[in-house]
Every structure is written in C-alpha cells, then in structure tokens.
Design an enzyme around this catalytic site. Structure first.
Site, PDB file in Angstrom:
ATOM      1  N   LYS A  73     -21.353  26.123 -28.944  1.00 21.91           N
ATOM      2  CA  LYS A  73     -21.266  24.663 -28.937  1.00 21.91           C
ATOM      3  C   LYS A  73     -22.518  24.043 -29.577  1.00 21.91           C
ATOM      4  O   LYS A  73     -22.432  23.041 -30.295  1.00 21.91           O
ATOM      5  CB  LYS A  73     -21.063  24.162 -27.506  1.00 21.91           C
ATOM      6  CG  LYS A  73     -19.672  24.534 -26.968  1.00 21.91           C
ATOM      7  CD  LYS A  73     -19.562  24.333 -25.461  1.00 21.91           C
ATOM      8  CE  LYS A  73     -18.171  24.702 -24.977  1.00 21.91           C
ATOM      9  NZ  LYS A  73     -18.097  24.849 -23.503  1.00 21.91           N
ATOM     10  N   GLY A 115     -10.296  22.022 -19.188  1.00 19.34           N
ATOM     11  CA  GLY A 115      -9.047  21.616 -18.546  1.00 19.34           C
ATOM     12  C   GLY A 115      -7.962  21.395 -19.580  1.00 19.34           C
ATOM     13  O   GLY A 115      -8.232  21.010 -20.715  1.00 19.34           O
TER      14      GLY A 115
END
Lengths: 348, 348
Positions: free
Chosen positions: A229, A326
């Site tokens: 990231k 999620g």
C-alpha cells in the site's frame, strides 16, 4: 446517462459489487444521474455471463450465493465462445471494467494482463487489487492516458475509505509531503487486543478465528500488505516508483507487551505506522511499529479500522479514519471510482 | 487550460487567495493543467482592479499589504467606471467568481446579491461565506443549474478541510444518515483550555487575546456559528432546508469545570457537537455540549482544530479532521472548488 460496465473476478469483492450495485441502482440514478448497466461478469472458475441489454444484478448475486457459479444461467457463455477480456470489452462496448481478481504481489497477475487488455481496448478500469499497481502503476497510467481513459484504484488502500480520491479531488491544490497511518487492520486488531492484555499469540489466534488474519499471517504481521500500500501511495501521491523492497519494513512481531504497557503509562499507543514521505526531493517508504501520542488521531483508532494522516502545505495535517476492508466497503470504493469516471474528472 | 476568475472581497480570505494563487501558480499548471487568470478584484472599500490580460497576483497582494487598498494601481478602475458585478462578469468573461465578502447571517448580504448576479450572468461561483447559503442554498443552486454553472462552498464549513467535496466526490455512492462533529474552533479551544484547568472566563479571554474569539463572543460560544454550518450541511447533504432557528442550540456557557473533570475521570471529553441527521425521513439539526468517549476520534481533537464523523450506509463512520479556519486554509478550499469546477465534475 447509461454507463456500460463489465466485471472480472467474482469472489468476495466482485459479489459485493453485484450486491451493492443492485441495492443502490435507483439511488445512484436519482442522485448522480448514472445508470450502470452490467454487460458481463466473468470469473476464471465460476464462468461467464454476458448480455448486451444488461444483466440482472440481483439474480446474479443470488445465483452466486446459491450455486457458487454462473453455470446454467440464461446469459451464460461457455468456453467454446470467445471469453478473453479483449473480445469481451470489444464486443460489449463497455465504458468501465471492474477488476476484482485475487492479487499476486510477485507477478501482479491476473490483474495486470486483464487491466492492460481493457485499457488498450479503450475501457476505463477500476480495481481493488494491489499487485499490478505495486509493480507498474506508471505503466498502467500511461497506457490509460494513451488510450484516453482512466485507471482508478481507491479500493486498493483502505477499501472504500477515501484516501486516494480525497487527495486527488477535495485536496486538489495542496502539495502533500507525507502520508502515513494505520493501513493494515489485522495488525491493528492484534495490537489493540494486546493493549487489552492478550499475548501476541493469543491475539493472533483470535484474529485468525474472526477471519481477519489468514492461516499464514506473514503478509499482515510482517508488514508486506502495508508495504504494498505504501508503494501504491508513493506512486499515486508522489508519482514516484517505490518498489516494495525499498520500503523499510518491520512487522509487529518485535512488539513486546511491556512496550505497549510502557506506552500506555504515558497515555500513548504502539501502532504499526505505514507511510511514504517526500523529503529533499527523495521519497522514502516505511512500515514500522511506533509510539503514537494520545493527541494524535491515530491513537484513537482501534480494531480493524484504518486511519491516515496527510501532511500538506496549505492545510497542515488532515486525518481520515474509516474501515480498511470488507466486502461492501471495498465495493463502495469501486463504485466511487466508477461515479467519478462517469462524472468526467479531468485529471487522473 | 486558462480559466478566467474574478474576486469579490479582499479582506483576510481574499488576500489569502491572492497569495496562495500567486505562490502556487506553476504548481497548479503543472499538476492539474489549469492556469487561473485573475481578471478583476473588487472590494467595497479597497477599490477595484481590472485587466483582461490577467492581473499580477504577487503585485496585488503586496499592494494590499503595503497600502491596504488598490488606489493608484496601474489596473485600477475608479467609481466613475462601471464596477457592478454584472458588468464586471459580463465584460471580463470570467468562468469563476470567487466570493469572499464578510457574511451577514440575517440578510446574507452582500454575498447573496453578488452571487446571484454572477450566476445569472453565467459564471460559476465559489464562496467562503456562510450567510447566503444558510438563508437560501436551494435558490442559489437552482439559479446555478438554470444557468448551466455551479456554486461550490467547501470553505464555508471547516475552511479548506474537505467535508463537502469529500461527501460529493470520494464518498459518492454512500448515503449519509448523519454528519456531526466539532465545527467551531473557538469553542473547542476554550473547552480544551478548561480541560487544562482554566475557568471559562480565563479561557475565553485567552481565545480573545489570540484572535480566535471576537470581542463579542456570542456568535461562537452560544453556538450560532456552528448552527449556520449545520444548516449548510443539512442543505448540502440532505438537500433539505433547515433554518438556523430550527437547529436545537445550546452553547458552551452551561459547561462547568466539574462536568469536564467528571468526564476526564472516565477518559472522556466534553465537546460542543454540531450535527445534522436524517431519521425517518426527517432532518434534525443540533449544537449541543456532549460527552465524547476516548474511542471516538472527536475526543482526540484539541484546540481550534475541527473534526466531523460522517455516518454512511456503505462504510459505517468516516472521520475527517483538520483546520477549521485560517487565511490560507480558507483560500485552499476556494482553490479546491475552482479546480473541481475546472475539471468539470458532473453533479453539483
């Protein structure tokens, strides 16, 4: 405005996108004037469905939930038809390809090939996968520019919590000198449980039981996930290639309960801080456990939540906090990217 | 791309905009491909300057800093020329009018008339002032739509800290059910100093000395300023008219040192929480002192900093923290709006 889209990869994220697009179809039409028409969905294992008139999102999501694949669906295409991405994009005339395949950090595949095919065929791309971006963001962006389209990847970092689009759009005009924070929910969950008295091994076992950590937790606890990231953020924010190996990286395994207690005695917390910074023209990246003062918003972030401090010239520090993972959260990031493409944002 | 702009109001915010636009001219051209050309600047007291070829931002800022007005500047227009907004906009052919006049909450003037003139003349409007928006956001937005332009107002709430543009762009696709937080830096500063042991009167005096609070602090400490912002948020986020009088409002004068100590004993803080919420189809607004748990990011926000929790369907709660005021910070919000207009975002 009707916007044709195609989906590649029908795992958790892909299914989340089908569900969310189905549930919010009217709302998106009403609020943004955009009607997304899913023309195809394809998955290496689950099969392919295709309909020029648009697939029924609810039916597809239900079929996947029931059977785990597209076999026998009315709109199914079997392998005897041409189902490579170039042909699917060409035949469908979609505007946006949603790429949601599982990521391979070493090769960037299958996302790399899929996205390059789509961009070269003149489709915009939105993606939630990190591998290809970590390896060759500049190449993908150049290919997009050369074909007059965009590649957007809000979901690749902090799922749908806006970080990349926040810096691109609302923070436009600011120069960013540092982006750092909690980019891995699993390790933040483990550290939070250790604050609450658990040993590292107990906290890890709990994270695994809850599905936050994998059986082999290396990617999270040794900081690889956060490092990818950081590499993406360096590419996006500083327009610099920063290979994952160049990110200074230390996981949370070196954090001792007594470190956490000592920090707590001062009102502070130990957090795994991942960041990229521009200093003297040079971009550095790091993933390191660090003590964070209680006055820092990052200290208030517990469990699997993510948070980032964005250091800018015009505004000082801006903090954004939200979910880091999620199914629906990641799908939201894809939809945000799709809406922003539909709205025709100029810079990419 | 060259984008012609005009500035009305050359007080703190207007000067900040001149400075920031001057300092970042090359950077904005390089990163966003946008070259803002200031064609006129006008102020009821300081005078008017106009140049079709573009004014020199640095020179103007320096002249204002030195003389406090535009009198004698090469590009000056005196009152014998036509200097009403309609004519200035028409003659200049600007794309964007920056409105930065001092706000009157009761009448919305002079911003209301200025912005209506500009919109009706086909110019986009960016504004930092709250009065007109609190009184008639829907009317201003309709006028913009009818003329094929936009009105944007990021700076009217939390200065340049992105809240409105965050919800519009990166959070597109989310339905928001509540927006609440610390929207007034002055009262948060006073509460922070009271946590540190000061009496209310001492903390207020300090805020006044530092320039955070005015000689008559009513607008801040009784929650009026926050209530106007709540009204703006209700209009923007829920597209509902919520008059300032409809916002349930209690200032910080009822907060006792013992309330703060009692909260602190539980690890909590007392904050002046301003918010708007949608519940059962009805939008309510409030500005109330409230105890905030340490796990809430709002608790970590001290001094004049602002912070908001945005409750959404797809992402749960997203928090954004940043400055709530300041010359350059407010100018940054105007520039973000200007860049977003230049980029041609579709929905407004």
């Amino acid at each position: 405005m009707t916007v044709g889209i195609g989906l590649v990869g029908c795992g958790t994220v892909g299914c989340g996108l089908l569900e969310l697009l189905g549930a919010k179809k009217d709302c998106l039409k009403g609020r943004y004037g955009v009607d997304f028409r899913l023309v195809f969905a394809t998955d290496a294992i689950k099969g392919t469905v295709f309909s020029k008139d648009g697939l029924n999102l609810g039916e597809l999501a239900a079929k996947l939930a029931r059977d785990g694949n597209f076999h026998g669906a009315d709109a199914e295409r079997t392998a005897s038809n041409n189902i490579n991405i170039k042909d699917l994009v060409g035949e469908s005339g979609i505007s946006i390809l949603c790429e949601a395949t599982p990521t391979n950090y070493k090769t960037g595949e299958p996302g790399m090939t899929i996205m390059k095919s789509a961009l070269a065929s003149g489709a915009n791309v939105v993606t939630s996968s990190k591998g290809a971006l970590g390896l060759d963001m500049a190449g993908l962006k150049k290919l997009a520019r050369d074909n007059g389209v965009q590649i957007r990847f809000e979901s690749s970092v902090m799922s749908g919590t806006p970080l990349i689009n926040l810096i691109r759009g609302p923070l436009a005009g600011c120069s960013v000198t540092r982006v750092e924070g909690i980019l891995n929910g699993t390790t933040n969950f483990i550290l939070t449980r250790m604050e609450e008295g658990l040993e590292y091994a107990e906290a890890l076992a709990e994270a695994q039981k809850l599905g936050y950590a994998e059986a082999d937790p290396t990617g999270d606890v040794e900081g690889f996930d956060a490092a990818v990231k950081v590499s993406i953020l360096a590419g996006e924010v500083f327009r610099t290639r920063l290979d994952i190996e160049e990110v200074r990286r230390e996981g949370i395994m070196s954090v001792k309960p007594e470190d956490i207690r000592r920090a707590a005695a001062r009102g502070a917390k130990i957090k795994l801080i991942a960041g990229a910074a521009l200093d003297g023209g040079k971009v550095t990246g790091y993933v390191l456990p660090r003590e964070v003062e209680s006055s820092d918003p990052l200290a208030s972030v517990s469990g699997v939540t993510n948070a980032v401090n964005i250091v800018t010239d015009n505004l000082g520090t801006i903090s954004i906090i939200g979910p880091g993972a999620g199914k629906i959260q990641t799908a939201q990031g894809l939809i945000s990217d799709m809406l922003n493409i539909a709205s025709g944002i100029m810079w990419t």
